[in-house]
Every structure is written in structure tokens, then in C-alpha cells.
Design an enzyme around this catalytic site. Sequence first.
Site, mmCIF file in Angstrom:
data_model
loop_
_atom_site.group_PDB
_atom_site.id
_atom_site.type_symbol
_atom_site.label_atom_id
_atom_site.label_comp_id
_atom_site.label_asym_id
_atom_site.label_seq_id
_atom_site.Cartn_x
_atom_site.Cartn_y
_atom_site.Cartn_z
ATOM 1 N N HIS A 259 5.136 -0.010 -1.328
ATOM 2 C CA HIS A 259 4.270 0.953 -2.002
ATOM 3 C C HIS A 259 5.008 2.266 -2.174
ATOM 4 C CE1 HIS A 259 0.800 3.634 -2.739
ATOM 5 N NE2 HIS A 259 0.191 2.546 -3.161
ATOM 6 N N GLU A 314 -2.454 -4.754 -3.216
ATOM 7 C CA GLU A 314 -2.466 -5.790 -4.241
ATOM 8 C C GLU A 314 -2.573 -7.195 -3.650
ATOM 9 O OE1 GLU A 314 1.215 -4.923 -6.027
ATOM 10 O OE2 GLU A 314 0.536 -3.070 -6.988
#
Length: 371
Positions: A259, A314
Site C-alpha cells: 500500500h 483489496e
Amino acid sequence: MTINAVAQILAGQPVAAGLDDVVAAETRLSHVDGQAGELIISGFHLHQLADWSFEQVLELLWRDLTPEPMDAAQIRAALGKARLRAHTLMQPLLPGLAHLNAVEGLRLLLSTLPDEENMPHHVMAVGAVPVFAAAIARQAAGLKPIAPDASLSHAEDFLKLLRNEVPTSDKVKALDTYLATVSDHGLNASTFTARVIASTKAGMFSSVVGGLCALKGPLHGGAPGPVLDMLDAIGTEKNIRPWLTDALARGERLMGFGHRIYRVRDPRADVLKGAVSRLKEGSERIGFAGKVEAVALELLKEKKPLRPLQTNVEFYTALVLEAVGFPRESFTNVFAAGRMAGWTAHVLEQEQTGRLIRPQSRYIGQRAGSF
């Protein structure tokens, strides 16, 4: 200060690529601490909101930003009316969406919401997305749209609009948790876009359409679907390690890991992992995904020991949305349904400042008269 003076000052300052670490707004809506792996939404740690309804999260985010404050029950009723209104507005437009993909269809429908709409625009924006997203998904499957049920909660009606059946309580709870989890996340690309547009006084609908346009980009909101593509490609438990090893050897990115902000595990991943683990259906798929996650984290640590690459939102987003029944083409639109809470709140907050967002740039082109 003159323009030349500003230019001279800027000329001596380094440019922050991607605006990293540049503070562009003050907000009470959310705080992201990437080093600690912490997400705070209006004073609450994310895990504290895991059992909240989406309406309760909206009450929290909209608090002190609207002319007429509403509690969660009032918000639920208002959203029900907004979904009915959105269904009416959508009907003549649906045939024109056949050539568009899911996000393009949502973008078009949101852009048609009239600025003269009498319903509070923040309520209308949030209420419209499930109606539009579900109708787009059904049309892609050759099915007609379903009329909303204003008596249902936002999450429950979203699922009913999609499948035309009363969803089980565990699926409603999982979707509520997902919508709450992605409701706001600092000054991300789409939220910043919405605030910039709001600062021009363009209005709520223009601002959130801009947010959706930013979310459409694969570097922001388009990655959950490929997580399922990866799981499908791996196929079997015995193929997990060799498939992931080969992918890393080819320099490919493992979807659902790493991320931009978090240097440790994304706290949203843990909340969604808990949500998906409580679902009654899809346990085999979820168990398989957990094994993929464990091996992926092991291999990433071995291959890139100096670069923290942990599970991100995700990975479990894909599992939650698949398990409750959304086709993967709809994942970005469902993301927008949750993030609409944050977009609307940030627009309302930005409108209170009354200040146009207008940063400076550094000119690096030819000087006048030099060619």
C-alpha cells in the site's frame, strides 16, 4: 506578495512528487497513520466501527456539517426516499448504458442528478449509488432493474436490488461492514479531487462525480477484481507456492499486497477478514484465500526484506464482495457506494471553508524569448 516573489520562493523548494507528506487540508473526518497501521474515523478506531450500520457511520461523518442534523434512523428513512427518487430518475436513461462498462455507466447516471434537486444533495448522492450500481449489474446480465424498498436498510436494499431476493442477515452484515470500512480514508486521490471541485462551489453532484472519475483509475479503486483473477489462476492448494514464486520471479505484483501509505498491515484488511470469516457461504474459497495470503506474505518477506508488503484492503474486499453476490465488474461501483459517505462529508466540510484550492506550480519550460 508579488507573483515574482512567490516564484522565487518556490524555485528554492523541492517539489513533493505525488504531493507526498504535503498537508492540503484540515479535517475532522479521518486520520491515516501508515507507520502505525491505524485508521481513525471521526474519533473512532476502525475496528470500533466494524459492527456499526452504514447509517450510523453516515451520522458520524455528517455530524455538524449539515443544516439539519439527522440520527441513524432518520438517515435510514431519508436514504430510502433517495433510492426511490434515484430509481425514477434512472428509468429513461438505462437503455443508453448498454455500450458502457460498469463504472462508466455509474459516472453517466450520477452526472445526470439535477442541481435543482430538492432532496438534500448529500443524501441523494449516497442513496443513488446502490440503485444505479445494481441496475447496471442487472442490465449487464440481461435482467431488468428492481424497484427499491425504502423500508430496508441501505445495505439490505443494495443486495435486494442486485439479486431480487431478501438477503441473509450475515450477508447484510458483511456488506454493512464493508461500506463502513471504506467510508473514508484521509485525503486519498478521489477525496482530494472531490474537495478541489467543491472548493470552486460547483456543488455536491459535480464534486462526487469527480471523485468517482478519480476512483476509476486502476491505481486507486480498480484492484479488487484482479485479486479474484489471481486466486482463479492459482486454482489449487498445491499450486499456491509455485504460482506465487513464479509470479515474483517475473517481477509481477501480487494483487492485494502492499500500500502507498501503510508500512504495516492495512487495518481495513483485518476488519474485512473478520467480516468474511462470519459468512455462512463460500467457506472453501475463503479458506483457500487465507492459505494464499499466508504463503504470499512469507515469499514477499523473503524476496523483499527491506520493503514492507502486507495484506491490503483489496485482498479481503474481493472476498467479501464476491461472497455477498456482486460480480467483479461491479466492485469499483460498490467501493464508490461506501466511499460516497466520505466524499459527501468532505464536500460539506470543504464548502464550510469557502476557500478555493489553488496550489502553485513550478515552471520548467523555456524562458520567454529564448527560442
